[in-house]
Scaffold this motif. Structure first.
Motif, PDB file in Angstrom:
ATOM      1  N   LEU A 176      68.901  64.831 -10.772  1.00 25.49           N
ATOM      2  CA  LEU A 176      68.809  65.648  -9.574  1.00 25.49           C
ATOM      3  C   LEU A 176      68.097  66.940  -9.955  1.00 25.49           C
ATOM      4  CD1 LEU A 176      69.505  65.960  -6.596  1.00 25.49           C
ATOM      5  CD2 LEU A 176      71.715  66.909  -7.274  1.00 25.49           C
ATOM      6  N   VAL A 217      72.060  64.526  -0.946  1.00 22.00           N
ATOM      7  CA  VAL A 217      72.603  64.290  -2.280  1.00 22.00           C
ATOM      8  C   VAL A 217      73.817  63.366  -2.206  1.00 22.00           C
ATOM      9  CG1 VAL A 217      73.795  65.359  -4.235  1.00 22.00           C
ATOM     10  CG2 VAL A 217      71.750  66.450  -3.272  1.00 22.00           C
ATOM     11  N   LEU A 251      74.003  59.739  -3.986  1.00 26.31           N
ATOM     12  CA  LEU A 251      74.990  59.471  -5.026  1.00 26.31           C
ATOM     13  C   LEU A 251      75.871  58.280  -4.675  1.00 26.31           C
ATOM     14  CD1 LEU A 251      76.057  63.053  -6.160  1.00 26.31           C
ATOM     15  CD2 LEU A 251      74.596  61.429  -7.363  1.00 26.31           C
ATOM     16  N   ALA A 256      74.135  65.744 -11.687  1.00 22.27           N
ATOM     17  CA  ALA A 256      74.759  65.473 -10.388  1.00 22.27           C
ATOM     18  C   ALA A 256      76.221  65.130 -10.630  1.00 22.27           C
ATOM     19  CB  ALA A 256      74.043  64.325  -9.689  1.00 22.27           C
ATOM     20  N   CYS A 293      77.558  71.359 -11.065  1.00 28.29           N
ATOM     21  CA  CYS A 293      76.419  71.661 -11.937  1.00 28.29           C
ATOM     22  C   CYS A 293      76.409  73.154 -12.209  1.00 28.29           C
ATOM     23  CB  CYS A 293      75.108  71.227 -11.287  1.00 28.29           C
ATOM     24  SG  CYS A 293      73.652  71.691 -12.259  1.00 28.29           S
ATOM     25  N   CYS A 334      76.914  70.537  -2.961  1.00 27.97           N
ATOM     26  CA  CYS A 334      78.017  69.587  -2.802  1.00 27.97           C
ATOM     27  C   CYS A 334      78.607  69.768  -1.412  1.00 27.97           C
ATOM     28  CB  CYS A 334      79.091  69.847  -3.852  1.00 27.97           C
ATOM     29  SG  CYS A 334      80.534  68.779  -3.707  1.00 27.97           S
TER      30      CYS A 334
END
Length: 357
Positions: A182, A203, A207, A226, A334, A352
């Motif tokens: 990512l 994202v 995922l 990620a 992250c 997120c």
């Protein structure tokens, strides 16, 4: 020597020199030749000697382009003699059949080739015209030399539609794994962050696709940078277990990813670190917070004593919603993107969607 937190993998930026000018590179100052500040051959061997003494972590030779170093084969051979497992991260464009054979002979057992598209037009958008074909040729040469090769793919808005196709392509090429990165806004990546970064919602969807492939596909696949993948994994595993329990079925076998007794997504400072061409030690290659320099302080001392590294190992120090999250032990967020957004290594992960209770 036993370390407080086991150091299992070291990424060493052997040189700042590179033949490419990738628009998403974590560096900004790519050089046309090696830097006068990079570790000498003797200093590199001293670093390898210390790694051999502190548990023999896997050593990944990266760059820049590691093949820019004329002594890269000598360094690799010395690492092999000292008992280290050696990998190389290369753009692949300089890997002729002769170079591949020399890498194998020097002790390289594992290589990573970056492909950022399944077509030349996509890959070359990031890495320059003609480099897709050169990278694929380099991949083939490494395979022919008997080196295990994984494909690295940086996921952006430009190429996300090609993710399912790169999975099949990597499998067909005989890759040993597909690592999907990512994008982290650092170095040149800052300049394209607004146009190329996926949204938090994108994202999350991406995922979940990786999670399904990880469970059902034949080619090993991993989401890198990620860490919220591990939150998704744990959420979905719990739902599956509850459903099967209600139906009287057996729970699915878990894939254990143990790190000091707990699975963690972000491994910066947990069991890996990054060493720059100048010898500066960082939690990872994308988090620009130096923790010491191996030319001044032994790596073992930096690893054990750095305030930043110790902070990153304690999930209870995380702030924002990461600090409140029940998945912080397995995810951690992250730390590099947190630092980019907030200038704090302990801030919340900005990409997120999960909202803690």
């Amino acid at each position: 020597m036993e370390l407080a937190s086991p150091l299992k993998r070291v990424y060493w930026e052997t040189t700042a020199g590179c033949n490419l000018r990738c628009i998403h590179c974590r560096r900004q100052d790519i050089l046309t030749k090696g830097s006068p500040d990079e570790l000498t051959t003797g200093q590199a061997k001293q670093l390898i000697d210390e790694l051999a003494q502190i548990g023999k972590p896997v050593l990944i030779l990266s760059g820049g382009e590691p093949l820019f170093r004329k002594d890269i084969f000598e360094i690799a051979r010395y690492g092999k003699e000292r008992g280290l497992a050696l990998g190389i991260a290369t753009n692949g464009t300089l890997v002729s059949s002769r170079i591949a054979a020399a890498l194998k002979d020097a002790g390289i057992y594992y290589a990573a080739i970056s492909l950022d598209g399944v077509r030349a037009i996509t890959h070359d958008h990031f890495r320059g015209r003609g480099n897709f074909d050169r990278a694929v040729e380099g991949f083939k040469n490494l395979k022919a030399a008997g080196i295990k090769v994984q494909v690295n793919f940086t996921v952006t808005r430009q190429n996300i539609a090609e993710v399912p196709v790169i999975y099949k392509m990597a499998s067909d090429m005989g890759a040993c794994a597909l690592y999907l990165f990512l994008l982290v806004p650092v170095g040149c990546g800052v300049q394209i962050a607004d146009s190329q970064m996926l949204s938090p919602e994108e994202v999350e969807a991406w995922l979940r696709w990786v999670y399904v492939k990880d469970r059902t596909g034949s080619l090993p696949i991993k989401a890198i940078c990620a860490p919220h993948f591990y939150r998704i994994e744990k959420q979905d595993e719990h739902l599956v277990e509850v459903s099967l329990a209600q139906k009287g079925g057996a729970a699915p076998r878990r894939r254990e990813r143990e790190v000091n007794g707990a699975r963690r997504g972000c491994l910066a400072a947990i069991n890996m670190c990054f060493i720059s061409h100048k010898g500066d030690v960082f939690p990872c290659g994308y988090l620009p917070v130096a923790c010491g320099n191996v030319l001044k302080t032994p790596l073992s001392e930096i690893w054990a004593s750095s305030t930043v590294l110790k902070q990153l190992r304690d999930p209870d120090l995380l702030t924002g919603k990461c600090g409140l999250c029940s998945f912080k032990d397995v995810c951690g967020g992250c730390r590099a993107r947190a630092y980019y957004a907030s200038q704090s290594v302990l801030a919340e992960e900005p990409f997120c969607t999960y909202e803690p209770a």
